[in-house]
Design an enzyme around this catalytic site. Structure first.
Site, mmCIF file in Angstrom:
data_model
loop_
_atom_site.group_PDB
_atom_site.id
_atom_site.type_symbol
_atom_site.label_atom_id
_atom_site.label_comp_id
_atom_site.label_asym_id
_atom_site.label_seq_id
_atom_site.Cartn_x
_atom_site.Cartn_y
_atom_site.Cartn_z
ATOM 1 N N SER A 158 0.747 -1.122 0.107
ATOM 2 C CA SER A 158 -0.013 0.038 0.040
ATOM 3 C C SER A 158 0.805 1.158 0.061
ATOM 4 O O SER A 158 2.100 1.122 0.461
ATOM 5 C CB SER A 158 -0.814 -0.001 1.281
ATOM 6 O OG SER A 158 -1.359 1.161 1.262
ATOM 7 N N TYR A 171 -1.277 -0.999 10.271
ATOM 8 C CA TYR A 171 -1.449 -1.164 8.921
ATOM 9 C C TYR A 171 -0.173 -0.802 8.174
ATOM 10 O O TYR A 171 0.319 -1.346 7.329
ATOM 11 C CB TYR A 171 -2.575 -0.246 8.347
ATOM 12 C CG TYR A 171 -3.160 -0.660 6.870
ATOM 13 C CD1 TYR A 171 -3.794 -1.767 6.637
ATOM 14 C CD2 TYR A 171 -2.808 0.112 5.998
ATOM 15 C CE1 TYR A 171 -3.984 -2.182 5.212
ATOM 16 C CE2 TYR A 171 -3.110 0.058 4.751
ATOM 17 C CZ TYR A 171 -3.786 -1.207 4.544
ATOM 18 O OH TYR A 171 -4.344 -1.397 2.966
#
Length: 276
Positions: A158, A171
């Site tokens: 990401s 995350y």
């Protein structure tokens, strides 16, 4: 030419979109997910997606859906065995896409829930990807004379590996960890002919890729404003088709590229932003 793909987190969001598009292009896909509702929806939807294609008569033999929890070593090993049986021991592309996204927007460092979310994020996002990759190695290695080249592993990281919002520690850390895992594995597995690369999606709108999206007849552009689109240098928010192109780019069996990262973000990580 048809290839064999194994995709985790395959029944929702980016994973579901990739599975749909790859199946429609004639590839064979083994889908892993842990959400029973979305798994049942995929079982219902896939025959519809493939019904009008030239190979629809044998469409059912082109995919298999399996429930597996990427935080459980037993599930990962079972999934690899099942995929090997389905693909007759030969896997072209493993897409490690599954992720616990609850750590993307909290809880904060001082929250009582922080440790639980952190540990599950590490287990699913990072450890699960490493363990499944390891379990799939026999299917990915060179298999002369049947397959002179090894397979490919694609990590779905990401842009949060490089950019953060408040309370995104779990995350961001695991998505950054996937980048280190990718280049380390690219080095370790080179002699086996296996290439390992990472894709870093930015804003890829996939809200419609779900049971709720099907029931509401949602489209890719639903909920997106003109400002959302203009915010990107490319002039639009990302689509799952953009991720497919990146996966296909890394899926070339004779590719010269390994250990690399590819941002798919419409240029947003290159935008300089100042306080207003």
């Amino acid at each position: 030419m048809s290839k064999n793909y194994l995709i985790t987190g395959a029944c929702r969001g980016i994973g579901r979109g990739l599975s749909r598009l790859l199946l429609q292009k004639g590839h064979r896909v083994f889908l892993l997910d842990n959400n029973d509702v979305e798994i049942e929806q995929m079982k219902h939807q896939i025959p519809k997606w493939l019904s009008n294609l030239t190979f629809s008569s044998d469409a059912q033999s082109r995919y298999e859906i399996l429930r597996a929890d990427m935080s459980r070593k037993e599930d990962i090993e079972m999934a690899a065995r099942s995929a090997s049986a389905f693909f007759d021991g030969s896997l072209d592309v493993l897409v490690n896409n599954a992720a616990n996204t609850s750590g993307a927007h909290g809880p904060g460092l001082e929250s009582e829930d922080f440790l639980a979310v952190w540990e599950n994020s590490v287990q699913v996002n990072l450890t699960g990807s490493a363990l499944l990759s390891r379990a799939c190695l026999p299917m990915l290695k060179r298999q002369p004379p049947r397959r002179p080249h090894g397979g490919n592993i694609v990590m779905v990281s990401s842009t949060r590996a490089y950019q953060s919002e408040p309370n995104s520690e779990a995350y961001a850390s695991t998505k950054a960890g996937l980048l280190g895992l990718s280049h380390a594995m690219a080095c370790s597995l080179a002699d086996d002919g296996i290439k390992v690369n990472a894709i870093l999606p930015g804003w890829i709108n996939v809200v419609h890729e779900s049971k709720e999206g099907d029931e509401q007849g949602m489209k890719w552009e639903d909920g997106l404003s003109e400002d959302d689109q203009r915010w990107h240098f490319s002039g639009r928010v990302g689509k799952v088709e953009d991720i497919l192109k990146a996966v296909e780019y890394f899926s070339d069996s004779d590719s010269f590229i390994t250990g690399e990262e590819l941002k798919v973000d419409g240029g947003v990580t290159r935008r300089m932003t100042y306080p207003e």
